[in-house]
Design an enzyme around this catalytic site. Sequence first.
Site, mmCIF file in Angstrom:
data_model
loop_
_atom_site.group_PDB
_atom_site.id
_atom_site.type_symbol
_atom_site.label_atom_id
_atom_site.label_comp_id
_atom_site.label_asym_id
_atom_site.label_seq_id
_atom_site.Cartn_x
_atom_site.Cartn_y
_atom_site.Cartn_z
ATOM 1 N N HIS A 1 -3.598 0.994 3.690
ATOM 2 C CA HIS A 1 -2.255 1.234 4.233
ATOM 3 C C HIS A 1 -2.326 2.055 5.534
ATOM 4 C CE1 HIS A 1 2.163 1.970 3.829
ATOM 5 N NE2 HIS A 1 1.852 3.049 4.524
ATOM 6 N N GLU A 2 -2.989 3.187 5.458
ATOM 7 C CA GLU A 2 -3.051 4.055 6.640
ATOM 8 C C GLU A 2 -3.846 3.390 7.761
ATOM 9 O OE1 GLU A 2 -0.969 6.375 6.766
ATOM 10 O OE2 GLU A 2 -0.520 6.429 4.617
ATOM 11 N N HIS B 1 -1.541 1.318 9.808
ATOM 12 C CA HIS B 1 -0.858 2.128 10.822
ATOM 13 C C HIS B 1 -1.811 2.390 11.999
ATOM 14 C CE1 HIS B 1 2.887 3.073 8.766
ATOM 15 N NE2 HIS B 1 2.265 3.562 7.709
ATOM 16 N N GLU C 1 5.658 0.550 9.671
ATOM 17 C CA GLU C 1 5.440 0.319 8.242
ATOM 18 C C GLU C 1 5.106 -1.154 7.983
ATOM 19 O OE1 GLU C 1 5.084 2.849 6.431
ATOM 20 O OE2 GLU C 1 5.111 2.073 4.398
#
Length: 507
Positions: free
Chosen positions: A270-271, A274, A300
Amino acid sequence: MQTIEKTEPKLVELKTRLAEINDLEAAASLLYWDQATYMPPGGAEARGRQLATLQQISHSKFTESAIGQLLEDLRPYEASLSYDSDEASLIRITRRKYERAVRVPANFMAEFSKHRTEAYGAWARARPANNFAAVQPYLEKTLDLSRELANFFPEYDHIADPLIDFADYGMKASFLRSLFANLRQQLVPIVEAITSQTPIDDSCLHQVYPEAQQLKFTLKAIEQLGYDFQRGRQDQTHHPFMINFSTGDVRITTRVYENDLDQALFSSIHEMGHALYEQGINPELEGTPLAGGTSAGIHESQSRLWENLVGRSLGFWKFFYPQLQAFFPTQLGNIGLETFYRAINKVKRSLIRTDADEVTYNLHVMIRFDLELQMLEGRLEIRDLPEAWNERYRSDLGIVPENDSDGVLQDVHWYTGQIGGMFQCYTLGNLMSAQIFEAALAAHPEILVNIEQGQFSTLHNWLKENIYQHGCKYTAAELIGSVTGTQLHIAPFIRYIRQKYGQLYSL
Ligand code: ZN
């Protein structure tokens, strides 16, 4: 940019001033990163002060009338340039940020910031103690200040609009309300249909997985996915996040639970999503307000695209699962790919947003969004918030928290930010991720086969080309329009959910 610097001295001056402000902000970010990762507890008080000082200096430099004058003087020059040139975009986006920044008085900013620090402290004590009463007066003040903040922009249609606008520029409460209502209407029956079936057994994820091995695997996976370790690093924090100091230094954090393999794996991916966005920004935009993601929702969408549409897909694990088994032979040696794939996609009615699966996640978000609007509209008092929260969990998710720690106290957002504009980005991100991924597959149908082969560069390059490189030159609506050929809508996400979970659960 060389020629322009010779011909337009006011732009050179603007850029010089903005670069200085950017440096101050990057220094503050580094202090924050250190605070969240390695700072000993004794540094907390001074660090809070140091951060506030830097933020105050950069805010006052940005709101100087000289910046406003330069932006005014540059109007004719801007009009002579094409809309999407770097220079016109720099002037346009800086003006937008400047006009917003100067409308909020510095003493209000300082008061709100001081209140947030206190509210966060109260929340950090109240959550483990399950004591909503202790935060109630802080939240009441937060609501007052949130309204006051919105009222510096009195031209709004809905009082939440200016607050939503800070994170998701151009989005309005009325649009989101109807978008979310449609989504909720589609999702609730799917959740009903899934949760009436026998639950998936995900016990394979809850064996003992030593921390060091988990970390090693996440590093290997995100490197293969395209995260550039020459321009980034991964550390551990309680709440994972991405932060950047320049396009050449974009860091992420993760968290490891030895009895839950899901956490580190998907937090890291997830990170990293980003971070790929920020690492992919055109380096020529460095040091300007253009060198960042364009909205919280678009940001997001990139983390969720990599985490869910790629990272929780069967194709992804066809490639990675044998490697994961090699890392954990005793835990996973006898567990088949299908069992593992089902476990990481288990759908259940749950209380905690951050642990929710793809199908129920948006229901959690929409509850918060609606409650924010009701509070801002004066239709919901803070003292009635826990009851309203529990009532919505009962009606939307069919489950009620036994205590406020797992209910209204679970998210930090209202205690470190404002009430309003804090949650819509998560659902926007999920919707956008599906819409963008469909567009990527339409352009490159081979992406799905590539993923099975551990080749992620076709997808990564397409995202870089179409989204990442632009930083915040384009608004979210402009980007979605140009990338997908239509405005934001829920159909791609619903198609994705129906297709994937239709197979997993025979819907
Ligand atoms: Zn995120």
